[in-house]
Scaffold this motif. Sequence first.
Motif, PDB file in Angstrom:
ATOM      1  N   THR A 123       0.645  -1.240   0.061  1.00 42.65           N
ATOM      2  CA  THR A 123      -0.097   0.067  -0.110  1.00 42.65           C
ATOM      3  C   THR A 123       0.826   1.171  -0.181  1.00 42.65           C
ATOM      4  O   THR A 123       0.655   2.244  -0.732  1.00 42.65           O
ATOM      5  CB  THR A 123      -0.788   0.030   1.220  1.00 42.65           C
ATOM      6  N   TYR A 124       1.783   1.264   0.854  1.00 40.07           N
ATOM      7  CA  TYR A 124       2.720   2.665   0.822  1.00 40.07           C
ATOM      8  C   TYR A 124       4.223   2.526   0.827  1.00 40.07           C
ATOM      9  O   TYR A 124       4.660   3.513   0.504  1.00 40.07           O
ATOM     10  CB  TYR A 124       2.676   3.138   2.372  1.00 40.07           C
ATOM     11  N   THR A 125       4.585   1.095   0.625  1.00 35.32           N
ATOM     12  CA  THR A 125       5.900   1.007   0.267  1.00 35.32           C
ATOM     13  C   THR A 125       6.101  -0.064  -0.710  1.00 35.32           C
ATOM     14  O   THR A 125       5.628  -0.921  -0.522  1.00 35.32           O
ATOM     15  CB  THR A 125       6.714   0.649   1.743  1.00 35.32           C
ATOM     16  N   SER A 126       6.504   0.209  -1.979  1.00 36.60           N
ATOM     17  CA  SER A 126       6.778  -0.755  -2.712  1.00 36.60           C
ATOM     18  C   SER A 126       8.134  -1.381  -2.950  1.00 36.60           C
ATOM     19  O   SER A 126       8.202  -2.500  -3.583  1.00 36.60           O
ATOM     20  CB  SER A 126       6.378  -0.018  -4.193  1.00 36.60           C
ATOM     21  N   SER A 127       9.119  -0.517  -2.475  1.00 34.08           N
ATOM     22  CA  SER A 127      10.720  -1.045  -2.456  1.00 34.08           C
ATOM     23  C   SER A 127      11.449  -0.437  -1.512  1.00 34.08           C
ATOM     24  O   SER A 127      11.204   0.435  -1.034  1.00 34.08           O
ATOM     25  CB  SER A 127      11.263  -0.854  -3.894  1.00 34.08           C
ATOM     26  N   ILE A 128      12.517  -1.017  -1.074  1.00 33.26           N
ATOM     27  CA  ILE A 128      13.376  -0.659  -0.094  1.00 33.26           C
ATOM     28  C   ILE A 128      14.835  -0.235  -0.756  1.00 33.26           C
ATOM     29  O   ILE A 128      15.340  -1.016  -1.482  1.00 33.26           O
ATOM     30  CB  ILE A 128      13.997  -1.784   1.057  1.00 33.26           C
ATOM     31  N   PRO A 129      15.091   1.248  -0.406  1.00 33.27           N
ATOM     32  CA  PRO A 129      16.403   1.873  -1.169  1.00 33.27           C
ATOM     33  C   PRO A 129      17.631   0.957  -0.903  1.00 33.27           C
ATOM     34  O   PRO A 129      17.702   0.550   0.126  1.00 33.27           O
ATOM     35  CB  PRO A 129      16.260   3.333  -0.745  1.00 33.27           C
ATOM     36  N   PHE A 175      21.330  -4.942  11.640  1.00 33.31           N
ATOM     37  CA  PHE A 175      19.881  -4.487  12.094  1.00 33.31           C
ATOM     38  C   PHE A 175      18.902  -5.183  10.928  1.00 33.31           C
ATOM     39  O   PHE A 175      18.914  -4.899   9.900  1.00 33.31           O
ATOM     40  CB  PHE A 175      19.669  -2.894  12.176  1.00 33.31           C
ATOM     41  N   PRO A 176      18.119  -6.207  11.418  1.00 40.07           N
ATOM     42  CA  PRO A 176      17.283  -7.115  10.714  1.00 40.07           C
ATOM     43  C   PRO A 176      16.164  -6.058  10.146  1.00 40.07           C
ATOM     44  O   PRO A 176      15.558  -5.420  10.864  1.00 40.07           O
ATOM     45  CB  PRO A 176      16.668  -8.057  11.501  1.00 40.07           C
ATOM     46  N   ILE A 177      15.864  -6.069   8.487  1.00 44.46           N
ATOM     47  CA  ILE A 177      14.826  -5.479   7.991  1.00 44.46           C
ATOM     48  C   ILE A 177      14.106  -6.657   7.393  1.00 44.46           C
ATOM     49  O   ILE A 177      14.675  -7.628   6.609  1.00 44.46           O
ATOM     50  CB  ILE A 177      15.118  -4.562   7.079  1.00 44.46           C
ATOM     51  N   ILE A 178      12.621  -6.869   7.672  1.00 40.93           N
ATOM     52  CA  ILE A 178      11.993  -7.987   7.479  1.00 40.93           C
ATOM     53  C   ILE A 178      10.864  -7.391   6.375  1.00 40.93           C
ATOM     54  O   ILE A 178      10.039  -6.463   6.869  1.00 40.93           O
ATOM     55  CB  ILE A 178      11.477  -8.937   8.478  1.00 40.93           C
ATOM     56  N   LEU A 179      10.623  -8.253   5.309  1.00 43.83           N
ATOM     57  CA  LEU A 179       9.365  -7.583   4.526  1.00 43.83           C
ATOM     58  C   LEU A 179       8.351  -8.820   4.448  1.00 43.83           C
ATOM     59  O   LEU A 179       8.448  -9.861   4.529  1.00 43.83           O
ATOM     60  CB  LEU A 179       9.952  -7.313   3.191  1.00 43.83           C
ATOM     61  N   PHE A 180       7.026  -8.014   4.878  1.00 41.67           N
ATOM     62  CA  PHE A 180       5.886  -8.901   4.649  1.00 41.67           C
ATOM     63  C   PHE A 180       5.492  -8.687   2.939  1.00 41.67           C
ATOM     64  O   PHE A 180       5.056  -7.524   2.612  1.00 41.67           O
ATOM     65  CB  PHE A 180       4.726  -8.466   5.521  1.00 41.67           C
ATOM     66  N   ASN A 181       5.601  -9.614   2.408  1.00 41.71           N
ATOM     67  CA  ASN A 181       5.096  -9.622   0.970  1.00 41.71           C
ATOM     68  C   ASN A 181       3.477  -9.630   0.514  1.00 41.71           C
ATOM     69  O   ASN A 181       3.369  -9.337  -0.639  1.00 41.71           O
ATOM     70  CB  ASN A 181       5.922 -10.764   0.186  1.00 41.71           C
ATOM     71  N   LYS A 182       2.883  -9.759   1.570  1.00 44.86           N
ATOM     72  CA  LYS A 182       1.316  -9.653   1.549  1.00 44.86           C
ATOM     73  C   LYS A 182       0.837  -9.057   2.757  1.00 44.86           C
ATOM     74  O   LYS A 182       1.482  -8.945   3.773  1.00 44.86           O
ATOM     75  CB  LYS A 182       0.639 -10.976   1.326  1.00 44.86           C
ATOM     76  N   GLU A 183      -0.400  -8.513   2.714  1.00 45.17           N
ATOM     77  CA  GLU A 183      -1.014  -7.864   3.889  1.00 45.17           C
ATOM     78  C   GLU A 183      -1.128  -8.679   4.806  1.00 45.17           C
ATOM     79  O   GLU A 183      -1.592 -10.080   4.698  1.00 45.17           O
ATOM     80  CB  GLU A 183      -2.241  -7.204   3.373  1.00 45.17           C
ATOM     81  N   VAL A 184      -1.016  -8.379   6.208  1.00 45.38           N
ATOM     82  CA  VAL A 184      -1.108  -9.240   7.361  1.00 45.38           C
ATOM     83  C   VAL A 184      -1.693  -8.204   8.402  1.00 45.38           C
ATOM     84  O   VAL A 184      -1.491  -6.918   8.688  1.00 45.38           O
ATOM     85  CB  VAL A 184       0.460  -9.561   7.941  1.00 45.38           C
ATOM     86  N   PRO A 185      -2.421  -8.859   9.473  1.00 48.10           N
ATOM     87  CA  PRO A 185      -3.001  -8.230  10.719  1.00 48.10           C
ATOM     88  C   PRO A 185      -2.006  -7.894  11.750  1.00 48.10           C
ATOM     89  O   PRO A 185      -1.601  -8.786  12.356  1.00 48.10           O
ATOM     90  CB  PRO A 185      -3.993  -9.201  11.066  1.00 48.10           C
ATOM     91  N   PHE A 186      -1.525  -6.765  11.787  1.00 46.09           N
ATOM     92  CA  PHE A 186      -0.808  -6.126  12.991  1.00 46.09           C
ATOM     93  C   PHE A 186      -1.321  -6.668  14.263  1.00 46.09           C
ATOM     94  O   PHE A 186      -0.533  -6.818  15.339  1.00 46.09           O
ATOM     95  CB  PHE A 186      -0.291  -4.782  12.767  1.00 46.09           C
ATOM     96  N   VAL A 187      -2.470  -6.401  14.395  1.00 47.13           N
ATOM     97  CA  VAL A 187      -3.234  -6.559  15.660  1.00 47.13           C
ATOM     98  C   VAL A 187      -2.970  -8.156  16.087  1.00 47.13           C
ATOM     99  O   VAL A 187      -2.774  -8.222  17.120  1.00 47.13           O
ATOM    100  CB  VAL A 187      -4.559  -6.094  15.614  1.00 47.13           C
ATOM    101  N   GLU A 188      -3.238  -9.096  15.125  1.00 43.63           N
ATOM    102  CA  GLU A 188      -2.982 -10.377  15.541  1.00 43.63           C
ATOM    103  C   GLU A 188      -1.489 -10.664  15.930  1.00 43.63           C
ATOM    104  O   GLU A 188      -1.254 -11.491  16.795  1.00 43.63           O
ATOM    105  CB  GLU A 188      -3.617 -11.226  14.570  1.00 43.63           C
ATOM    106  N   ILE A 189      -0.869 -10.101  15.174  1.00 39.41           N
ATOM    107  CA  ILE A 189       0.759 -10.297  15.201  1.00 39.41           C
ATOM    108  C   ILE A 189       1.117  -9.753  16.709  1.00 39.41           C
ATOM    109  O   ILE A 189       1.893 -10.476  17.420  1.00 39.41           O
ATOM    110  CB  ILE A 189       1.715  -9.556  14.324  1.00 39.41           C
ATOM    111  N   THR A 190       0.832  -8.539  17.032  1.00 34.76           N
ATOM    112  CA  THR A 190       1.045  -8.160  18.273  1.00 34.76           C
ATOM    113  C   THR A 190       0.360  -8.833  19.552  1.00 34.76           C
ATOM    114  O   THR A 190       1.176  -9.123  20.532  1.00 34.76           O
ATOM    115  CB  THR A 190       0.624  -6.583  18.654  1.00 34.76           C
ATOM    116  N   GLN A 191      -0.626  -9.226  19.325  1.00 40.21           N
ATOM    117  CA  GLN A 191      -1.523 -10.116  20.411  1.00 40.21           C
ATOM    118  C   GLN A 191      -0.750 -11.388  20.546  1.00 40.21           C
ATOM    119  O   GLN A 191      -0.434 -11.739  21.664  1.00 40.21           O
ATOM    120  CB  GLN A 191      -2.982 -10.301  20.022  1.00 40.21           C
TER     121      GLN A 191
END
Length: 540
Positions: free
Chosen positions: A88-94, A106-122
Amino acid sequence: MKSYITVKDILQRKHFESIEVIAGTEGLDRLVKWVHVVEVTNIRNLLNGNELILSTGIAWKEKKEHFVSLLEQLIESQASGLCIEIGTYTSSIPQEIIDIANRAQFPIILFNKEVPFVEITQDIHALLINRQYQMISDLERYSQALNKKLLTIEHYVEILKFIHQYLQVQVTIVFSNKEIQFIPDVIEHKRKTLLNIIEIKDAALKASSQTARVPIHLLGRNYAELIIISEERSLTEYDQLILDRTGTALAQLFLRDLYVEEKRRVEEVAWLTEWLDGEKSKEAINEYLAYHTPNIKPKGAIVCVCKLDTYEKYSNIDLTYFKLYFRTIFEQQGFALFAIEKRNTLVFIIINERSTSTWKSRMEEGIHRLKNSESQKKNHQLKQLIGIGKYESELTNIHKSYQTALETIRIQARLSSESESCFYDDLHIFRIIYLLNKHLDLSEIAHEYLEPVINHDKKYNGKLFDTLKAYLSCNGSKQETAKRLFIVRQTLYHRLQKLETLLGEDFMEPRKRLAIEFMIVSYDYLISSKQIKEKDREAH
């Protein structure tokens, strides 16, 4: 179950199936203590460290400079990693972002599809909370197992092996005498590396995520330091708690060993008593020392007598711990000690191991530490008079040091001033006064010299006695005497004329002056020891 959670562990959870680690793979072992959703670019003051950050990228919306700023803040705040939802807001990482993250691991992890942040934090927060409960339970089980071991083990190394097996870390204990024990043992090359870590003096450098330390205090001093070092992972709060529990257990074990050793020494009282009475030969003494203290080379000895006030009120534990503390202090000053109880006193035979020229200064330092220690200030029950006898080069003459130590105690008990030295060699004139008073009526002799002045002060409420003491102390200097008494010269002249009338015009003649000075000190001694009536005290 592990007591900590890493980024790598979280990547195995639900919703992390379709991810890509694009940077900082070497940092996947970073600890995670919480999870935050961040959609702002100013985050520096909102983090405490070890947070895993979830973001859609709305905060920077393809603006690289905002992205760089956010990444630098996360790295500076010791965050665990950054998870970004691509779409939605980010298409690539410089590439610049990837390079910065790789340099900082420092790890940078990409979700390649939409995920529910609320469920992840819970999910992750529930995991973290469960781990906390598990940690408390594990800590309690560890403490119970440690306490059981204390009942059966015979050597501290078993405790070190126990914590090593439990945490799987390098365990090191450094004693105050610089003795070091490694569990497990290490080869010479690794030993040098570990020693470099252990010997770091700077407090900021000591604080390391892979090193934890705890001091072990016994009887008011630092007895040892317990250190754990991990090369494979960062140490956690749980590791520190386990370390603290282990340090407490070791302190109890060391104190128990010291107590048992002290009790064993009590059983040697009979032999030591005969030594104090001068009944042991040189050969017997050398044999005794060789058995009990094989590493020392005696250079002489002294006896220290501690007379405890209301001795009968002390328990055996009070006395044992006092002797332990006394021994701890003076061993640090280069002495070996043997202690026995005689009547209402504690007697210490103190063997000097260092230069004979410094024995007294070292004893003074030890007594100063003893009297000013926190344990002594807190425990007002243990009040004592301390008498130190003559230094004897020959150990067969220890009975002479004992007798002079007892004499020092007897003299001290008759003096009102606590500032008088506890060393027999420093009592000087009081030793003569003590001996004379045993065989003569010293009170009568003192009155023979001083009675005219004392009676005058009593009758006229005068200050002649104080003036006489000050004048003699100032070696006949009128200026110094007037200054010390805070009086004008004319007043002093008037008092001196009166003293000449009462004592004779020749009272400053050397021999007579010496006698008067001796009688003044004797008079003060007799007052302190209550051998002169209270009315005479009031007279001056």
